[in-house]
Every structure is written in C-alpha cells, then in structure tokens.
Design an enzyme around this catalytic site. Structure first.
Site, PDB file in Angstrom:
ATOM      1  N   HIS A 150      -4.645  -3.305   6.600  1.00  0.00           N
ATOM      2  CA  HIS A 150      -4.465  -3.610   5.178  1.00  0.00           C
ATOM      3  C   HIS A 150      -5.816  -4.066   4.640  1.00  0.00           C
ATOM      4  CE1 HIS A 150      -2.802  -4.938   1.425  1.00  0.00           C
ATOM      5  NE2 HIS A 150      -3.185  -6.183   1.637  1.00  0.00           N
ATOM      6  N   ASP A 169       0.831  -1.203   0.000  1.00  0.00           N
ATOM      7  CA  ASP A 169       0.000   0.000   0.000  1.00  0.00           C
ATOM      8  C   ASP A 169       0.872   1.262   0.000  1.00  0.00           C
ATOM      9  OD1 ASP A 169      -2.374  -1.699   0.415  1.00  0.00           O
ATOM     10  OD2 ASP A 169      -1.541  -1.969   2.413  1.00  0.00           O
TER      11      ASP A 169
END
Length: 347
Positions: A201, A173
């Site tokens: 996440h 990410d």
C-alpha cells in the site's frame, strides 16, 4: 396485533451476544468516519450487538470523550457499550475484531527508516497486547501506514495468534481502481469486478485489470475490451490509483478519511460474511513464498476469496511480463521495509 417498538427492538438486538470490536486511533478523522457504520450494523450485521473499544494516546482522551458522546447521541440499538481508553490491557481484552488505524504519521524532515522505527514500537506493543489479551480467533486489520509492514510486525509480535488472522488494508486501492474503470466505461462501479492490487500500500502498488471484468449493457467482458485504450490502462490508470492518496491530500489538505472508512467496512464485512461467488477482492495477507513467486514472510496484497472467515489466495492467474515486473518491484520495496523494520524489533 402489532408488536410494540420495544418488543421489536429486543428481538433485533437480543439474538446473540455482543462482539468486542477495537478501533485504535479512535479520536482521528478516519475513525470519526468509521465508527458510526460499525455501530449501526453495516459491518458485522444488522442483528449483531457491538461493544466498541476505542483506544488512543492520553492527550487525545478529551477528544475521544466527545466521540463517545456523539455515539451515545446516535441512539443506536446495536451499540451496547463504548469504552474509551488509553490502556492496552483494557482495549485488547477478549477482542473479536481489531481495526488498528492509529500509527505514527510521517513528519516533515523524517526519513523513512525513522518512520519505520517509530511504528515498529507501536505495532510491536499492540501485537504483544493482542497476544496477551485478545481471543485467539481475533481478526486483525491494520490500516495505519506503512500498513503492510506494520501488519507484519504486529503478527510477529503475537505468536499465539495465527498469521492468517492478520491482514492489511488495500481495499481502498482496490475500490479506487474499480471506480476509475467504471468512470472510464460509463457504468456503475458494481459492474466492475476482480480488479487486483498487488503488493504494497504505497506508490509501488500494482493495480492490475488483466483479470477484471466489466458488465456493459448486460454483457460481461474483459476490461481491456471494454475500455479500448491499452495505453491508458497501462499508464495513467495505474499512476492515478498509485497516487490517489496524495491527490486527495493536495485537494482537501487532509488525507483520505471517508473513502478509507468505507474500504475498512468493505474489508471487514467480507471477512465476516465472505465474498460473492465469482468475485475476488484485494487484501494484504501473509505470503509463504509460493503464490506468484512472491517472497516469503511478507504481508503482500493478493487477490483473495473469503469463506467462513478464512481467506484463500486466488491462484492460477496468468501473469504476463508487464505484470511480473511491477509485482516484483513492489515486492522488492516490501522486502527492504521488512528487513529495516525487523532490525528494530529487538531495540
């Protein structure tokens, strides 16, 4: 007089003892993109010999044999041994590093609590195996989703290993966020530093660039000043990073593998060698309830710096109301996941 190839090869590979590195889910697509980079020295160093332990479920062993053959055929001088197995007592023995990629994927019609229950069983078992067989200094990276909560369960199931040795992957990410900024400004990705992924996440994660810098034509500036589009940075930028995994699946009909493998390499290399001065990276690490008012007993993604294989959360960053709301929302999701998962621990 020139040295022979064999003499030079010996000098490269005989400097130190091999380290033992485990990859679970080793017959899967992420591992297939990951193993070559580990074995050729991109993660633990160009002079560090490696013994690879490859764990997968019994039905995948024939596929794993093919992976082993390919690793052998690469003829990599650092790769001293490859051990494919479906037995935890073999896979977790004397580990220096464990990369836990394998997990139960969400299937059609499966409720989230059922997914959590299935993964609690997997990561409780693997945590116990770490506790029983691995070195107490082992560094554990959890990749399999839901990664934050799976990491917490593994850590709770390995009480003799410090919780600081466990982390989960939010570097993918982080890399996605840096790349989006770089493309928007028109600079190389390494011109962007100190983006932050806060929290889970999942689609509630908060990609934050309020503290990030970008170098344009030799001048370092705040990302907001470089992009000159606050609406994009507070809107589409965030949703693009949050939903990038789904976009890859929609386009490729498979989940992220190449980019996930690259992020795993980045994460583990930073643990091994540290972060550059003035740079911080995002990792899911254990919260003790103090930094940034994040609840206690979560694996939550923070900005960290790493030195001597130990991470430290970057503190003192100013958090505005916009960021606070998004950080709290992802924390709320993690608390719910944790409480559901922990309720299955005794089952």
């Amino acid at each position: 007089m020139c040295k022979s190839y064999d003499e030079m090869k010996c000098k490269v590979t005989a400097c130190c003892d091999p380290i033992r590195v485990l990859v679970t889910g080793a017959a899967g697509q992420i591992a297939y993109s990951l193993l070559y980079s580990i074995a050729k020295g991109d993660v633990f160093g160009k002079d560090q010999p490696i013994i690879l332990l490859l764990l997968d479920i019994s039905p995948m062993l024939p596929v794993l044999d093919g992976v082993v053959m390919e690793l052998q055929d690469c003829a990599l001088p650092l790769l001293k041994e490859v051990v494919p197995t479906d037995k935890e007592e073999v896979a977790f023995k004397d580990l220096d590093a464990a990369i836990l990629v394998g997990s139960m994927p969400r299937k059609e019609g499966m409720e989230r609590k059922d997914l959590l229950k299935a993964n609690v069983s997997i990561f409780k078992s693997q945590g116990a195996a770490l506790d029983k067989y691995a070195k107490k200094t082992v560094k554990v990276l959890v990749v399999g989703n839901p990664a934050n909560t799976n990491c917490l369960i593994a850590a709770k199931s390995a009480p003799s290993i410090p919780k600081e040795n466990f982390s989960c992957l939010t570097r993918l990410d982080h890399n996605r966020a840096a790349s989006q900024v770089a493309m928007r400004v028109g600079v190389p990705t390494d011109n962007v530093k100190n983006v932050i992924i806060w929290g889970n996440h999942s689609s509630t994660q908060y990609p934050d660039v309020h503290h990030a810098k970008v170098t344009v034509s030799g001048t370092e500036m705040d990302v907001f000043d470089a992009v000159k589009d606050d609406e994009w940075l507070k809107g589409d930028f965030i949703s693009t990073v949050q939903q990038r995994g789904g976009a890859v699946i929609k386009a490729r009909k498979l989940s992220s593998a190449m980019s996930a493998a690259k992020a795993i390499c980045d994460h583990m290399r930073d643990i091994w060698f540290g972060t550059p001065e003035g740079h911080f990276v995002s990792m899911g690490v254990y919260s003790n309830g103090k930094p940034y008012s994040v609840p206690d007993d979560l694996i939550y993604s923070f900005p960290v710096v790493i030195k001597d294989k130990a991470w430290k959360i970057v503190t003192g960053l100013q958090i505005n109301d916009f960021s606070r709301e998004k950080m709290d929302a992802t924390a709320t999701e993690l608390v719910e996941e944790r409480d559901t998962a922990v309720s299955f621990l005794g089952a």
